[in-house]
Design an enzyme around this catalytic site. Sequence first.
Site, mmCIF file in Angstrom:
data_model
loop_
_atom_site.group_PDB
_atom_site.id
_atom_site.type_symbol
_atom_site.label_atom_id
_atom_site.label_comp_id
_atom_site.label_asym_id
_atom_site.label_seq_id
_atom_site.Cartn_x
_atom_site.Cartn_y
_atom_site.Cartn_z
ATOM 1 N N HIS A 76 -15.243 5.627 -32.019
ATOM 2 C CA HIS A 76 -15.386 5.831 -30.572
ATOM 3 C C HIS A 76 -14.261 5.228 -29.735
ATOM 4 O O HIS A 76 -14.002 5.694 -28.635
ATOM 5 C CB HIS A 76 -16.748 5.323 -30.076
ATOM 6 C CG HIS A 76 -16.842 3.845 -29.885
ATOM 7 N ND1 HIS A 76 -17.048 2.961 -30.914
ATOM 8 C CD2 HIS A 76 -16.732 3.086 -28.765
ATOM 9 C CE1 HIS A 76 -17.073 1.731 -30.438
ATOM 10 N NE2 HIS A 76 -16.884 1.763 -29.149
ATOM 11 N N ASP A 77 -13.577 4.203 -30.229
ATOM 12 C CA ASP A 77 -12.494 3.602 -29.439
ATOM 13 C C ASP A 77 -11.100 3.983 -29.937
ATOM 14 O O ASP A 77 -10.105 3.476 -29.414
ATOM 15 C CB ASP A 77 -12.627 2.068 -29.441
ATOM 16 C CG ASP A 77 -13.641 1.574 -28.418
ATOM 17 O OD1 ASP A 77 -13.846 2.267 -27.398
ATOM 18 O OD2 ASP A 77 -14.222 0.494 -28.632
ATOM 19 N N GLU A 80 -9.105 5.993 -27.222
ATOM 20 C CA GLU A 80 -8.880 5.194 -26.007
ATOM 21 C C GLU A 80 -7.924 4.024 -26.263
ATOM 22 O O GLU A 80 -7.103 3.693 -25.416
ATOM 23 C CB GLU A 80 -10.239 4.666 -25.514
ATOM 24 C CG GLU A 80 -10.222 4.189 -24.084
ATOM 25 C CD GLU A 80 -11.641 3.904 -23.584
ATOM 26 O OE1 GLU A 80 -12.486 4.820 -23.636
ATOM 27 O OE2 GLU A 80 -11.903 2.768 -23.165
ATOM 28 N N ASP A 81 -8.023 3.400 -27.408
ATOM 29 C CA ASP A 81 -7.313 2.133 -27.613
ATOM 30 C C ASP A 81 -6.267 2.117 -28.729
ATOM 31 O O ASP A 81 -5.694 1.066 -29.016
ATOM 32 C CB ASP A 81 -8.340 1.019 -27.896
ATOM 33 C CG ASP A 81 -9.220 0.747 -26.688
ATOM 34 O OD1 ASP A 81 -8.738 0.942 -25.557
ATOM 35 O OD2 ASP A 81 -10.377 0.347 -26.871
ATOM 36 N N ASP A 137 -22.781 1.140 -27.816
ATOM 37 C CA ASP A 137 -21.561 0.467 -27.355
ATOM 38 C C ASP A 137 -21.903 -0.566 -26.275
ATOM 39 O O ASP A 137 -21.421 -1.701 -26.299
ATOM 40 C CB ASP A 137 -20.597 1.531 -26.810
ATOM 41 C CG ASP A 137 -19.201 0.990 -26.542
ATOM 42 O OD1 ASP A 137 -18.790 0.047 -27.252
ATOM 43 O OD2 ASP A 137 -18.528 1.521 -25.640
#
Length: 353
Positions: A76-77, A80-81, A137
């Site tokens: 999930h990240d 984004e990261d 999360d």
Amino acid sequence: MAKQGVQADPGRGAAGPLDFGLTIAALEFAARQHRDQRRKGADHAPYINHPIALLHLLWTVGGVRDSITLAAALLHDTVEDTPTTATDLVNRFGVEVAAVVAEVTDNKNFPKLKRKQIQIERAANLSDRAKLVKLADKICNIEDVTHAPPTTWPVERRRQYLDWAKAVVDALGPVNGPLGDRFERAYHTGLSLLDREPPSPTATQKLYVAAPLFSAAERAFNAKVASMLRDRGYQVFLPQDEAATLKDRGAIFRCCLSGLKESAAIVAILDGADADSGTCWECGYGYGAGIPVVAVRTDFRLSGDAGGFNAMLAGGASSVVVGTDRLEARLLGAIATALNTEATLPPPLRDGR
Ligand code: ZN
């Protein structure tokens, strides 16, 4: 194991045979992509512990057995990261996993505050899978913020984080009973632990104690107020200490002025037959500079032009605390309000009633 194609409890994601290979592949990929990152918390855990924590929660608390949801939680990240792109995820894990990750990925073109607002606005329209990932999360993040917070986050920021996470989760609507309960518990535990902490002594929370300082009694009272505020975690600028060694009147003025400029709020002691002229000047400066003034009067004599505060002093103060009854609690409450943070009352008042 549920039969393929049969819809399971929507709170647990779609039914289907568990694709353990997909989960392991997602874990391996996420671990590699996050390999150089650490969590912001005081323990600086490897970043991958965070996606693993989501997986653990979804599996053990939420009873989620849907492979797509579990893989998306692990990934999930990544977009984004890390340098991972949505296309990378489509190629490796298929469109379904990539779509769930896309739903829970913030658009970093927007400023942080806007991104936070968007999360609340979009929550209700997420797919069931994305809602599960989002809920897990938020649980993991508020548990981290409660038990291993980023070292640079003051209490107020942690509280704001909890409240924002709560707003997002409320906007999700019902997702998964056990996970929803876990969130509520984590949120309330976090809030009650934060309530016991004093406000953080950050640079933005310096208080300037403006007060007459001419008699021993006045100086003793000022010192007592300053000490009480320091006990609550505030930095305090107390002119009688800061300017104690200065003889030159210009130097005293400049010293106190720079203290005022650095302060987040002014606590003005307006005792005496009429308020001290220096204190009045400091109140006026605060009003003009947008620094909130908390006016305090413990003196039971009538004062000023209307038997109370001078109209200009009263009008320029963000709050007025009069009398000595529960002075500490009321003063702390007024300061917290002025600083737009929640009051941290002394323990006896909180426990005793
Ligand atoms: Zn996350």
